[in-house]
Design a protein around this motif. Structure first.
Motif, PDB file in Angstrom:
ATOM      1  N   LEU A  49      -2.223   3.133  12.978  1.00  0.00           N
ATOM      2  CA  LEU A  49      -2.710   2.822  13.663  1.00  0.00           C
ATOM      3  C   LEU A  49      -3.249   0.773  13.568  1.00  0.00           C
ATOM      4  O   LEU A  49      -4.370   0.541  14.237  1.00  0.00           O
ATOM      5  CB  LEU A  49      -3.656   3.669  14.530  1.00  0.00           C
ATOM      6  CG  LEU A  49      -3.206   4.717  15.503  1.00  0.00           C
ATOM      7  CD1 LEU A  49      -4.051   5.130  16.269  1.00  0.00           C
ATOM      8  CD2 LEU A  49      -2.184   3.539  16.196  1.00  0.00           C
ATOM      9  N   ASP A  50      -4.244   0.969  12.146  1.00  0.00           N
ATOM     10  CA  ASP A  50      -4.848   0.352  11.603  1.00  0.00           C
ATOM     11  C   ASP A  50      -4.610  -0.895  10.636  1.00  0.00           C
ATOM     12  O   ASP A  50      -4.945  -2.298  10.631  1.00  0.00           O
ATOM     13  CB  ASP A  50      -5.642   0.708   9.707  1.00  0.00           C
ATOM     14  CG  ASP A  50      -6.652   1.864  10.133  1.00  0.00           C
ATOM     15  OD1 ASP A  50      -6.921   1.898  11.224  1.00  0.00           O
ATOM     16  OD2 ASP A  50      -6.705   2.944   9.154  1.00  0.00           O
ATOM     17  N   ASN A  51      -2.986  -0.525  10.910  1.00  0.00           N
ATOM     18  CA  ASN A  51      -2.263  -1.627  10.435  1.00  0.00           C
ATOM     19  C   ASN A  51      -0.643  -2.755  11.244  1.00  0.00           C
ATOM     20  O   ASN A  51       0.162  -2.102  11.273  1.00  0.00           O
ATOM     21  CB  ASN A  51      -1.276  -1.529   9.253  1.00  0.00           C
ATOM     22  CG  ASN A  51      -1.987  -1.755   7.484  1.00  0.00           C
ATOM     23  OD1 ASN A  51      -2.749  -2.847   8.370  1.00  0.00           O
ATOM     24  ND2 ASN A  51      -2.559  -0.387   7.417  1.00  0.00           N
ATOM     25  N   ASP A  52      -1.590  -2.510  12.423  1.00  0.00           N
ATOM     26  CA  ASP A  52      -0.413  -2.857  13.984  1.00  0.00           C
ATOM     27  C   ASP A  52       0.659  -2.426  14.613  1.00  0.00           C
ATOM     28  O   ASP A  52       1.307  -2.910  14.843  1.00  0.00           O
ATOM     29  CB  ASP A  52       0.465  -4.374  13.273  1.00  0.00           C
ATOM     30  CG  ASP A  52      -0.643  -5.897  13.147  1.00  0.00           C
ATOM     31  OD1 ASP A  52      -1.932  -5.665  13.688  1.00  0.00           O
ATOM     32  OD2 ASP A  52      -0.594  -6.563  12.190  1.00  0.00           O
ATOM     33  N   GLU A  53       0.189  -1.328  14.592  1.00  0.00           N
ATOM     34  CA  GLU A  53       0.748  -0.254  14.962  1.00  0.00           C
ATOM     35  C   GLU A  53       2.572   0.042  14.598  1.00  0.00           C
ATOM     36  O   GLU A  53       3.150   0.431  15.350  1.00  0.00           O
ATOM     37  CB  GLU A  53       0.850   0.214  16.695  1.00  0.00           C
ATOM     38  CG  GLU A  53      -0.499   0.333  17.060  1.00  0.00           C
ATOM     39  CD  GLU A  53      -1.240  -0.099  18.449  1.00  0.00           C
ATOM     40  OE1 GLU A  53       0.729   0.454  18.759  1.00  0.00           O
ATOM     41  OE2 GLU A  53      -1.706   0.426  18.642  1.00  0.00           O
ATOM     42  N   VAL A  54       2.488  -0.061  13.104  1.00  0.00           N
ATOM     43  CA  VAL A  54       3.997   0.107  12.907  1.00  0.00           C
ATOM     44  C   VAL A  54       4.619   1.313  12.566  1.00  0.00           C
ATOM     45  O   VAL A  54       3.686   2.596  11.398  1.00  0.00           O
ATOM     46  CB  VAL A  54       4.226  -1.007  10.810  1.00  0.00           C
ATOM     47  CG1 VAL A  54       3.612  -2.618  11.087  1.00  0.00           C
ATOM     48  CG2 VAL A  54       3.182  -0.399  10.363  1.00  0.00           C
ATOM     49  N   ASN A  93      -8.373  11.470   0.226  1.00  0.00           N
ATOM     50  CA  ASN A  93      -9.052  11.521   1.216  1.00  0.00           C
ATOM     51  C   ASN A  93      -7.558  10.600   2.275  1.00  0.00           C
ATOM     52  O   ASN A  93      -7.328   9.698   1.977  1.00  0.00           O
ATOM     53  CB  ASN A  93      -9.969  11.285   2.068  1.00  0.00           C
ATOM     54  CG  ASN A  93     -11.293  12.373   0.987  1.00  0.00           C
ATOM     55  OD1 ASN A  93     -11.288  12.947   1.227  1.00  0.00           O
ATOM     56  ND2 ASN A  93     -11.996  10.924   1.241  1.00  0.00           N
ATOM     57  N   VAL A  94      -7.137  11.413   3.250  1.00  0.00           N
ATOM     58  CA  VAL A  94      -5.613  10.712   3.557  1.00  0.00           C
ATOM     59  C   VAL A  94      -6.462   9.907   4.953  1.00  0.00           C
ATOM     60  O   VAL A  94      -5.949   8.827   5.334  1.00  0.00           O
ATOM     61  CB  VAL A  94      -4.333  11.785   4.182  1.00  0.00           C
ATOM     62  CG1 VAL A  94      -3.479  10.926   4.767  1.00  0.00           C
ATOM     63  CG2 VAL A  94      -4.137  12.382   2.874  1.00  0.00           C
ATOM     64  N   PRO A 154       5.548   9.513   5.089  1.00  0.00           N
ATOM     65  CA  PRO A 154       4.607   9.825   4.340  1.00  0.00           C
ATOM     66  C   PRO A 154       3.776   9.397   3.545  1.00  0.00           C
ATOM     67  O   PRO A 154       3.124   9.034   3.404  1.00  0.00           O
ATOM     68  CB  PRO A 154       5.596  10.746   3.984  1.00  0.00           C
ATOM     69  CG  PRO A 154       5.656  11.479   5.259  1.00  0.00           C
ATOM     70  CD  PRO A 154       6.644  10.517   5.584  1.00  0.00           C
ATOM     71  N   ALA A 155       5.368   8.963   2.335  1.00  0.00           N
ATOM     72  CA  ALA A 155       5.232   8.014   0.670  1.00  0.00           C
ATOM     73  C   ALA A 155       4.602   6.472   1.155  1.00  0.00           C
ATOM     74  O   ALA A 155       3.153   6.992   0.246  1.00  0.00           O
ATOM     75  CB  ALA A 155       6.553   8.090   0.255  1.00  0.00           C
ATOM     76  N   GLU A 156       4.737   6.163   2.439  1.00  0.00           N
ATOM     77  CA  GLU A 156       3.677   4.793   2.987  1.00  0.00           C
ATOM     78  C   GLU A 156       1.653   5.181   2.956  1.00  0.00           C
ATOM     79  O   GLU A 156       1.522   4.354   2.528  1.00  0.00           O
ATOM     80  CB  GLU A 156       4.507   4.030   3.775  1.00  0.00           C
ATOM     81  CG  GLU A 156       5.551   3.041   3.656  1.00  0.00           C
ATOM     82  CD  GLU A 156       7.056   2.833   4.289  1.00  0.00           C
ATOM     83  OE1 GLU A 156       6.830   1.686   4.165  1.00  0.00           O
ATOM     84  OE2 GLU A 156       6.566   3.712   5.514  1.00  0.00           O
ATOM     85  N   TYR A 167       2.617  17.190   1.201  1.00  0.00           N
ATOM     86  CA  TYR A 167       3.509  16.427  -0.791  1.00  0.00           C
ATOM     87  C   TYR A 167       4.179  15.791  -0.540  1.00  0.00           C
ATOM     88  O   TYR A 167       4.563  15.583  -2.156  1.00  0.00           O
ATOM     89  CB  TYR A 167       4.885  17.214  -0.049  1.00  0.00           C
ATOM     90  CG  TYR A 167       4.865  18.919  -0.294  1.00  0.00           C
ATOM     91  CD1 TYR A 167       5.434  19.721  -1.165  1.00  0.00           C
ATOM     92  CD2 TYR A 167       3.756  19.927   0.932  1.00  0.00           C
ATOM     93  CE1 TYR A 167       5.230  21.173  -1.093  1.00  0.00           C
ATOM     94  CE2 TYR A 167       3.454  21.218   1.196  1.00  0.00           C
ATOM     95  CZ  TYR A 167       4.379  21.749  -0.324  1.00  0.00           C
ATOM     96  OH  TYR A 167       4.412  23.507  -0.361  1.00  0.00           O
ATOM     97  N   ALA A 168       3.647  14.830  -0.035  1.00  0.00           N
ATOM     98  CA  ALA A 168       4.353  12.737  -0.918  1.00  0.00           C
ATOM     99  C   ALA A 168       3.018  13.023  -1.801  1.00  0.00           C
ATOM    100  O   ALA A 168       3.377  11.675  -2.601  1.00  0.00           O
ATOM    101  CB  ALA A 168       4.002  12.757   0.240  1.00  0.00           C
ATOM    102  N   MET A 169       1.785  13.799  -1.686  1.00  0.00           N
ATOM    103  CA  MET A 169       0.899  12.974  -2.657  1.00  0.00           C
ATOM    104  C   MET A 169       1.437  13.229  -4.702  1.00  0.00           C
ATOM    105  O   MET A 169       2.488  13.838  -4.389  1.00  0.00           O
ATOM    106  CB  MET A 169      -0.240  14.004  -3.023  1.00  0.00           C
ATOM    107  CG  MET A 169      -1.050  13.628  -1.102  1.00  0.00           C
ATOM    108  SD  MET A 169      -2.497  14.595  -1.259  1.00  0.00           S
ATOM    109  CE  MET A 169      -3.033  14.129   0.107  1.00  0.00           C
TER     110      MET A 169
END
Length: 129
Positions: free
Chosen positions: A108-113, A46-47, A117-119, A67-69
């Protein structure tokens, strides 16, 4: 794939800018959602949820996240997409001018940084079914 993109374009053209696109990357299997309980088992981690005002951008982002998975996490779904020419839908949407395949991922869960895709998939937990 072209007919799916064309019918979607007709809907978008009708509603104009009054549409928001939300893709939920959860419990993904190689089957269509329409198969209900007869669908093949879930095969990917689940992404999360992606949203955009641009249909092509959000769909391209989902494919890029897939594809980054790791190979073992995405193999079955990637194989299904590629053997059914599913990526053609994205290229045809671009040809039809249905959006932009360039996008920025914002967490959106981390200060809108801004994230790559890898991150975005770095901490997903492999599905165990």
């Amino acid at each position: 794939m072209e007919r799916i993109a064309e019918s979607t374009k007709a809907t978008i053209d009708f509603f104009g800018k009054n549409v928001t696109y939300v893709n939920v990357m959860r419990n993904m299997s190689v089957s269509c959602d329409c198969e209900g309980v007869a669908a093949a088992p879930v095969v990917t981690p689940n992404v999360g949820i992606l949203a955009s005002l641009d249909i092509l951008a959000v769909d391209q982002a989902c494919i890029d996240l897939l594809y980054a998975m790791k190979e073992e996490d995405h193999h079955d779904l990637v194989e299904r997409i590629e053997t059914r020419h599913g990526l053609r839908q994205l290229s045809y949407m671009k040809e039809l001018g249905m959006g932009n395949d360039k996008y920025v991922l914002i967490d959106l869960d981390n200060d809108e940084v801004r994230i790559t895709p890898a991150e975005a998939i770095a901490h997903v937990v492999p599905f165990e079914g």
